[in-house]
Each structure stands twice: as structure tokens, then as C-alpha cells.
Design a protein around this motif. Structure first.
Motif, PDB file in Angstrom:
ATOM      1  N   GLU A   1     -21.488   4.403   8.984  1.00  0.00           N
ATOM      2  CA  GLU A   1     -22.480   5.411   8.602  1.00  0.00           C
ATOM      3  C   GLU A   1     -22.394   5.724   7.102  1.00  0.00           C
ATOM      4  OE1 GLU A   1     -23.731  10.029   9.720  1.00  0.00           O
ATOM      5  OE2 GLU A   1     -22.013   9.067  10.701  1.00  0.00           O
ATOM      6  N   LEU A   2     -21.156   5.966   6.599  1.00  0.00           N
ATOM      7  CA  LEU A   2     -20.988   6.305   5.184  1.00  0.00           C
ATOM      8  C   LEU A   2     -21.286   5.099   4.297  1.00  0.00           C
ATOM      9  CD1 LEU A   2     -20.222   8.378   3.103  1.00  0.00           C
ATOM     10  CD2 LEU A   2     -17.811   7.800   3.441  1.00  0.00           C
ATOM     11  N   ARG A   3     -20.896   3.890   4.738  1.00  0.00           N
ATOM     12  CA  ARG A   3     -21.193   2.689   3.960  1.00  0.00           C
ATOM     13  C   ARG A   3     -22.690   2.507   3.775  1.00  0.00           C
ATOM     14  NH1 ARG A   3     -20.522  -2.678   7.142  1.00  0.00           N
ATOM     15  NH2 ARG A   3     -22.460  -1.748   7.948  1.00  0.00           N
ATOM     16  N   ASP A   4     -23.440   2.675   4.874  1.00  0.00           N
ATOM     17  CA  ASP A   4     -24.890   2.499   4.793  1.00  0.00           C
ATOM     18  C   ASP A   4     -25.528   3.573   3.913  1.00  0.00           C
ATOM     19  OD1 ASP A   4     -24.571   0.360   6.450  1.00  0.00           O
ATOM     20  OD2 ASP A   4     -25.221   1.389   8.267  1.00  0.00           O
ATOM     21  N   LYS A   5     -24.977   4.777   3.976  1.00  0.00           N
ATOM     22  CA  LYS A   5     -25.509   5.873   3.153  1.00  0.00           C
ATOM     23  C   LYS A   5     -25.324   5.567   1.663  1.00  0.00           C
ATOM     24  CE  LYS A   5     -24.350  10.592   1.767  1.00  0.00           C
ATOM     25  NZ  LYS A   5     -23.436  11.740   2.009  1.00  0.00           N
ATOM     26  N   LEU A   6     -24.110   5.193   1.281  1.00  0.00           N
ATOM     27  CA  LEU A   6     -23.830   4.916  -0.132  1.00  0.00           C
ATOM     28  C   LEU A   6     -24.553   3.661  -0.607  1.00  0.00           C
ATOM     29  CD1 LEU A   6     -20.001   5.733  -0.254  1.00  0.00           C
ATOM     30  CD2 LEU A   6     -21.930   7.199  -0.883  1.00  0.00           C
TER      31      LEU A   6
ATOM     32  N   ALA B   1      -8.007   6.983   3.751  1.00  0.00           N
ATOM     33  CA  ALA B   1      -8.198   7.722   2.490  1.00  0.00           C
ATOM     34  C   ALA B   1      -9.082   6.932   1.533  1.00  0.00           C
ATOM     35  CB  ALA B   1      -6.843   8.008   1.848  1.00  0.00           C
ATOM     36  N   PHE B   2      -9.056   5.592   1.606  1.00  0.00           N
ATOM     37  CA  PHE B   2      -9.841   4.762   0.711  1.00  0.00           C
ATOM     38  C   PHE B   2     -11.257   4.525   1.249  1.00  0.00           C
ATOM     39  CE2 PHE B   2      -5.402   3.963  -0.050  1.00  0.00           C
ATOM     40  CZ  PHE B   2      -5.316   3.954  -1.432  1.00  0.00           C
ATOM     41  N   ASN B   3     -11.570   5.130   2.392  1.00  0.00           N
ATOM     42  CA  ASN B   3     -12.925   5.106   2.929  1.00  0.00           C
ATOM     43  C   ASN B   3     -13.620   6.452   2.754  1.00  0.00           C
ATOM     44  OD1 ASN B   3     -13.130   2.428   3.928  1.00  0.00           O
ATOM     45  ND2 ASN B   3     -11.844   2.970   5.664  1.00  0.00           N
ATOM     46  N   GLU B   4     -12.950   7.405   2.116  1.00  0.00           N
ATOM     47  CA  GLU B   4     -13.537   8.723   1.922  1.00  0.00           C
ATOM     48  C   GLU B   4     -14.588   8.659   0.814  1.00  0.00           C
ATOM     49  OE1 GLU B   4     -13.170  11.206   3.732  1.00  0.00           O
ATOM     50  OE2 GLU B   4     -11.233  11.085   4.770  1.00  0.00           O
ATOM     51  N   GLU B   5     -15.632   9.464   0.973  1.00  0.00           N
ATOM     52  CA  GLU B   5     -16.746   9.461   0.024  1.00  0.00           C
ATOM     53  C   GLU B   5     -16.298   9.845  -1.382  1.00  0.00           C
ATOM     54  OE1 GLU B   5     -21.260  11.364  -0.456  1.00  0.00           O
ATOM     55  OE2 GLU B   5     -20.059  11.737   1.357  1.00  0.00           O
ATOM     56  N   ILE B   6     -15.372  10.829  -1.487  1.00  0.00           N
ATOM     57  CA  ILE B   6     -14.920  11.291  -2.804  1.00  0.00           C
ATOM     58  C   ILE B   6     -14.221  10.169  -3.567  1.00  0.00           C
ATOM     59  CG2 ILE B   6     -12.732  12.164  -1.868  1.00  0.00           C
ATOM     60  CD1 ILE B   6     -12.804  14.359  -3.938  1.00  0.00           C
ATOM     61  N   VAL B   7     -13.495   9.302  -2.848  1.00  0.00           N
ATOM     62  CA  VAL B   7     -12.793   8.194  -3.498  1.00  0.00           C
ATOM     63  C   VAL B   7     -13.789   7.115  -3.916  1.00  0.00           C
ATOM     64  CG1 VAL B   7     -11.107   6.349  -3.162  1.00  0.00           C
ATOM     65  CG2 VAL B   7     -10.633   8.648  -2.302  1.00  0.00           C
ATOM     66  N   ALA B   8     -14.722   6.771  -3.031  1.00  0.00           N
ATOM     67  CA  ALA B   8     -15.711   5.745  -3.359  1.00  0.00           C
ATOM     68  C   ALA B   8     -16.531   6.149  -4.577  1.00  0.00           C
ATOM     69  CB  ALA B   8     -16.627   5.501  -2.156  1.00  0.00           C
ATOM     70  N   ARG B   9     -16.928   7.418  -4.643  1.00  0.00           N
ATOM     71  CA  ARG B   9     -17.712   7.880  -5.795  1.00  0.00           C
ATOM     72  C   ARG B   9     -16.877   7.893  -7.072  1.00  0.00           C
ATOM     73  NH1 ARG B   9     -22.673   9.434  -4.454  1.00  0.00           N
ATOM     74  NH2 ARG B   9     -23.107  10.108  -2.305  1.00  0.00           N
ATOM     75  N   ALA B  10     -15.583   8.256  -6.954  1.00  0.00           N
ATOM     76  CA  ALA B  10     -14.709   8.255  -8.139  1.00  0.00           C
ATOM     77  C   ALA B  10     -14.543   6.843  -8.687  1.00  0.00           C
ATOM     78  CB  ALA B  10     -13.347   8.851  -7.783  1.00  0.00           C
ATOM     79  N   VAL B  11     -14.407   5.863  -7.809  1.00  0.00           N
ATOM     80  CA  VAL B  11     -14.283   4.459  -8.251  1.00  0.00           C
ATOM     81  C   VAL B  11     -15.579   3.999  -8.910  1.00  0.00           C
ATOM     82  CG1 VAL B  11     -13.956   2.089  -7.480  1.00  0.00           C
ATOM     83  CG2 VAL B  11     -12.552   3.897  -6.514  1.00  0.00           C
ATOM     84  N   ALA B  12     -16.709   4.323  -8.291  1.00  0.00           N
ATOM     85  CA  ALA B  12     -17.998   3.881  -8.827  1.00  0.00           C
ATOM     86  C   ALA B  12     -18.299   4.515 -10.182  1.00  0.00           C
ATOM     87  CB  ALA B  12     -19.108   4.209  -7.838  1.00  0.00           C
ATOM     88  N   ALA B  13     -17.764   5.718 -10.436  1.00  0.00           N
ATOM     89  CA  ALA B  13     -18.033   6.418 -11.690  1.00  0.00           C
ATOM     90  C   ALA B  13     -17.142   5.965 -12.836  1.00  0.00           C
ATOM     91  CB  ALA B  13     -17.855   7.928 -11.482  1.00  0.00           C
ATOM     92  N   MET B  14     -16.188   5.093 -12.571  1.00  0.00           N
ATOM     93  CA  MET B  14     -15.228   4.662 -13.600  1.00  0.00           C
ATOM     94  C   MET B  14     -15.936   3.871 -14.704  1.00  0.00           C
ATOM     95  SD  MET B  14     -11.950   5.454 -12.812  1.00  0.00           S
ATOM     96  CE  MET B  14     -10.856   4.140 -13.353  1.00  0.00           C
ATOM     97  N   ASN B  15     -15.633   4.236 -15.966  1.00  0.00           N
ATOM     98  CA  ASN B  15     -16.061   3.420 -17.105  1.00  0.00           C
ATOM     99  C   ASN B  15     -15.066   2.286 -17.366  1.00  0.00           C
ATOM    100  OD1 ASN B  15     -18.422   4.956 -17.819  1.00  0.00           O
ATOM    101  ND2 ASN B  15     -17.056   6.559 -18.571  1.00  0.00           N
ATOM    102  N   THR B  16     -13.843   2.485 -16.881  1.00  0.00           N
ATOM    103  CA  THR B  16     -12.802   1.470 -17.017  1.00  0.00           C
ATOM    104  C   THR B  16     -12.951   0.428 -15.916  1.00  0.00           C
ATOM    105  OG1 THR B  16     -11.334   3.221 -17.808  1.00  0.00           O
ATOM    106  CG2 THR B  16     -10.314   1.121 -17.199  1.00  0.00           C
ATOM    107  N   PRO B  17     -12.825  -0.856 -16.213  1.00  0.00           N
ATOM    108  CA  PRO B  17     -12.869  -1.875 -15.151  1.00  0.00           C
ATOM    109  C   PRO B  17     -11.800  -1.604 -14.096  1.00  0.00           C
ATOM    110  CG  PRO B  17     -12.997  -2.904 -17.311  1.00  0.00           C
ATOM    111  CD  PRO B  17     -12.683  -1.465 -17.563  1.00  0.00           C
ATOM    112  N   THR B  18     -12.169  -1.694 -12.819  1.00  0.00           N
ATOM    113  CA  THR B  18     -11.257  -1.364 -11.723  1.00  0.00           C
ATOM    114  C   THR B  18     -11.096  -2.543 -10.775  1.00  0.00           C
ATOM    115  OG1 THR B  18     -13.111  -0.416 -10.488  1.00  0.00           O
ATOM    116  CG2 THR B  18     -11.755   1.101 -11.765  1.00  0.00           C
ATOM    117  N   ILE B  19      -9.870  -2.669 -10.261  1.00  0.00           N
ATOM    118  CA  ILE B  19      -9.566  -3.664  -9.228  1.00  0.00           C
ATOM    119  C   ILE B  19      -9.091  -2.906  -7.993  1.00  0.00           C
ATOM    120  CG2 ILE B  19      -8.152  -5.648  -8.586  1.00  0.00           C
ATOM    121  CD1 ILE B  19      -7.821  -6.286 -11.530  1.00  0.00           C
TER     122      ILE B  19
END
Length: 443
Positions: A120-125, A217-235
Motif C-alpha cells: 500500500e505504501l509503496r504504491d502510494k509513494l 524500519a526501512f519500510n517506514e514512510e519517514i525513512v523513504a522520504r528522508a532518503v529521497a530528499a538527500m542531495n548526497t548520493p545514497t546507497i
């Protein structure tokens, strides 16, 4: 009616018949969902698993035959204490007269709901376009690497070991966070924001493998949005190769394991040094070949010029000038490109080498600061022991008692006379006092 109360027309049933009657009565329960906790889990060489399913008020014997075990995707996670949801049929095991559950399939309790929430959250994002943003490239040779993970466990150890082995002298910063349980999602999101504001070249976020619940914890919306907002390249390096989290979708690069993430983050320094050396050799060889080729052409043209009329000489001069005009910019451009590449590589390597020297100097200063007090303390203790020993030496001086009025008698051979029986009449002995000595003859 006899003495037991049996009616004359009543049938007497065997135990097997009663067991069969119960079995027939339970045929209506050929497929039921049962939730409970596993107890007494044991897998036999036959592949069958025997255990009990229990809750707070009751327990039932259960068996999961080898065929069902082979089909169960989560079989490796079934153990004592595991809370499961199972599809089973109710049966009677006649040899013991026990009612038991024959488990046809089982899953860890709660993961079905988690998976529904994940989808549900994956489809929403995804509908928001959060996962479709342009992905940033990982720098070819990063200098500062940030890691967001737990300080405990093998993940940080494996990544640190891999990073330093591939490219020594990197600046590696760990932001320690909880990776599961209450408060983990807030800590991870805050760590990512902190890392993004500190100018790191690349940030790795991850943890080791586990169940869907462990990785949640890595499927939580707050974490997904924090990763997507990064200006630094993330792995993203969460779980194993087969695990997928929203953090993986939001990150610029997804790594199958934390060790693979470390390998993706930096090249191998030794390989770069070898490539630079090889390119330098190739450049020198190319320049030498070009010079030799031009020298041969010049010799050939000179020979032709000597044998040809004036017009041919002029043509040759013109052609030679044209070739020279074409060749010089090409050589200059090649040398400029090579100089620029060497300058870039030198600029990248110098900070790493300077950092290594600074680290070595700091370690030397710290070592000197630790060793010097220890050495001073050792010398002080030795001096104290020497002074104590020197203070005892006068007590051992054999001539010290002479100062108190005693004398020391020696025979002709210089041996100390301790008893009268050691001398005889006519022997000459020497008697020492505090201020001198005198000889005497034994009467």
C-alpha cells in the motif's frame, strides 16, 4: 441391564472404533487457520517436524510432514518460541489416542499484514513519483563516506574492513542508530538529514538480514522520504539480495549486501595506481613512436628534395610545413590532456596521502604521550630501589663493627680467625682495628 449398567442391545466398541468415530467426526475440520506459539520443535531425519502449538490457555500436538516442510518458504525460521499462523487439519493419532494438528502450511504471524502495508505504501509513494526522481551518480573516488547503521554487529565491521582494504586513508564517519524496534525510524531519518548537511561524498544506509518485521524500519514512510530528499548520493544496503525495502526504491543505488555497498562506493586504490602507471607508459611510448615516425618522414622528404627540381623542393617544403602545422597542435593537445589527467589524479591522491601522514603523526604523538610518563615512572622506581639498596650497604660492611671497638683477626693466609682452634703456637696473626692493624705471635 447387567451390573455395569449395559443394556442388552447396546454394542460394545473397540478402542480403535472409538478413535475412528472421533476421526470421522473431525472430517469437517480438514482446513482451519490456527494461530499459536511453537514449542518443542524437532525435525527428524525423515524430514517430518513434530512440535506443539500453544497459547495462553491450551496446547495441541502438531506434525508437519516432509512434503509440507519442503513447500514452506519460511521453514528455516520455524523454531521454539516462533509465533505462527498455520493452515491445518485436525486428526486423531490412533496409537496414542491423541488429537493432533496436521500442519499443511505455516507463516510467521503478522508478516501478511506487514506485506499488505508495504504494498500500500509503496504504491502510494510511487504514484507521487518519489521513486522516479533522477538518480545521482556515485562519485568515482569519494573522500568522505558516511554510514548510517547500528554500531553493533557485523555490518559496520564488514563495511569498514572492505572500504579501508580497497582505498586506505578514507574519511569514514559512522552515525550510530537503532535499526529495528521503537524509535528506529526517527533515528534513521535524523541521521540521514545530519549526513546530508555535512558535505559527505556518499552516504551508505543499511543493516544485516532479517525478517520483514526486523527490516520494517526501512519500510517506514519517514525513512523513504528522508532518503529521497538527500542531495548526497545514497546507497541502500538493507538485508540480503532477496530483500526489498522502500529505502532501496528511494536510494540512488541499491546494493545486495552491506559488503557489496562498500565495494560499489570506492575503487581499488592499487588498481588506479597501476592504471596511471600504464597510461603514463603508453603516453611516453606514443610520443616516442610519433617522433620516430616524423624523423623517418623528414629523412625521406629530405632525400626526395635533394633529387627533385626546385618546384618539387618547394612542394615538399609546403607539404612539410603543412604536416608540421598539423602535427604540433595534435602533440600539444595530447600532452595537455595527459598533463590535465595527471593533475586531476595528483589532486585526488594528495589529500589521501596528506591525510595518511597526518593520521600517522597523530598516532605517533599519542604513542609518545602514553610512553613518556610510563618511562619516567619506571626510571623513578629504579632510582628509588637503588637508593634503598645503597642505604643497606653500610650495614653489610665487614669493617663497620671495628668502629665500635671490635677487632678482626686474620691468619697468615689472610683468612678470618673465628675460633682459637684455627691457630697454634708460633703462628703470626694480624689484628685489624678501626684505625690500623698490628701483628702478634701466638704463645
Amino acid at each position: 441391564m447387567d451390573e455395569t449398567g449395559k443394556q442388552p442391545d447396546e454394542k460394545i466398541h473397540s478402542v480403535s472404533e472409538i478413535a475412528q468415530l472421533v476421526k470421522d467426526a473431525l472430517k469437517g475440520f480438514s482446513r482451519v487457520w490456527v494461530a499459536g506459539e511453537i514449542s518443542g520443535w524437532k525435525v527428524y531425519p525423515s524430514g517430518h517436524a513434530y512440535f506443539k502449538l500453544k497459547d495462553a490457555s491450551a496446547q495441541m500436538s502438531a506434525v508437519m510432514f516432509a512434503s509440507a516442510c519442503a513447500r514452506c518458504k519460511q521453514f528455516s525460521r520455524l523454531r521454539d518460541g516462533a509465533k505462527v499462523e498455520a493452515i491445518a487439519r485436525i486428526d486423531v493419532y490412533a496409537p496414542r489416542g491423541e488429537c493432533q494438528l496436521v500442519v499443511l502450511a505455516a507463516r510467521i504471524a503478522g508478516e501478511g499484514e506487514l506485506m499488505a502495508r508495504f504494498i500500500e505504501l509503496r504504491d502510494k509513494l510511487r504514484a507521487e513519483g518519489l521513486f522516479d526522481r533522477p538518480k545521482k551518480r556515485i562519485p568515482f573516488m569519494p573522500h568522505r563516506i558516511g554510514i548510517v547503521t547500528s554500531p553493533a554487529g557485523a555490518v559496520i565491521h564488514d563495511m569498514g574492513k572492505t572500504l579501508t582494504r580497497r582505498f586506505p586513508n578514507l574519511e569514514i564517519t559512522l552515525f550510530p542508530v537503532k535499526v529495528q524496534g521503537e524509535g528506529a525510524k526517527e533515528e534513521i531519518a535524523a541521521a540521514l538529514q545530519w549526513m546530508d548537511a555535512r558535505g559527505f561524498d556518499v552516504v551508505i544506509v543499511g543493516r544485516g538480514g532479517g525478517s520483514v518485521e526486523d527490516l520494517w524500519a526501512f519500510n517506514e514512510e519517514i525513512v523513504a522520504r528522508a532518503v529521497a530528499a538527500m542531495n548526497t548520493p545514497t546507497i541502500s544496503a538493507v538485508g540480503h539480495q532477496t530483500d526489498n525495502t522502500l529505502c532501496d526504491f528511494a536510494a540512488d543505488v541499491r546494493a545486495g549486501t552491506p559488503s557489496i555497498a562498500a565495494e560499489m562506493a570506492v575503487p581499488v586504490k592499487d588498481e588506479l595506481v597501476r592504471k596511471i602507471a600504464a597510461l603514463s607508459d603508453r603516453l611516453a611510448q606514443a610520443a616516442q613512436r610519433a617522433a620516430e615516425t616524423n624523423a623517418q618522414r623528414l629523412d625521406h622528404l629530405t632525400q626526395r628534395l635533394a633529387a627533385a627540381p626546385q618546384s618539387a623542393a618547394q612542394c615538399a617544403e609546403t607539404r612539410l610545413a603543412r604536416l608540421d602545422a598539423q602535427l604540433k597542435p595534435a602533440l600539444s593537445n595530447a600532452l595537455a590532456i595527459a598533463d590535465a589527467r595527471l593533475a586531476r589524479l595528483d589532486a585526488r591522491l594528495k589529500p589521501a596521502l596528506s591525510n595518511a601522514l597526518a593520521v600517522a603523526d597523530a598516532r605517533l604523538v599519542r604513542a609518545d604521550a602514553r610512553i613518556r610518563p610510563a618511562a619516567d615512572a619506571c626510571v623513578a622506581r629504579a632510582e628509588k630501589r637503588l637508593a634503598a639498596t645503597a642505604g643497606k650497604l653500610p650495614l653489610l660492611d665487614p669493617y663497620n663493627p671495628l668502629k665500635r671497638g671490635y677487632t678482626l683477626t686474620l691468619d697468615a693466609n689472610g683468612r678470618t680467625v673465628r675460633a682459637a682452634s684455627q691457630v697454634k703456637a708460633g703462628d703470626v696473626v694480624t689484628t685489624r682495628t678501626a684505625d690500623g692493624a698490628f701483628k702478634s705471635s701466638v704463645k
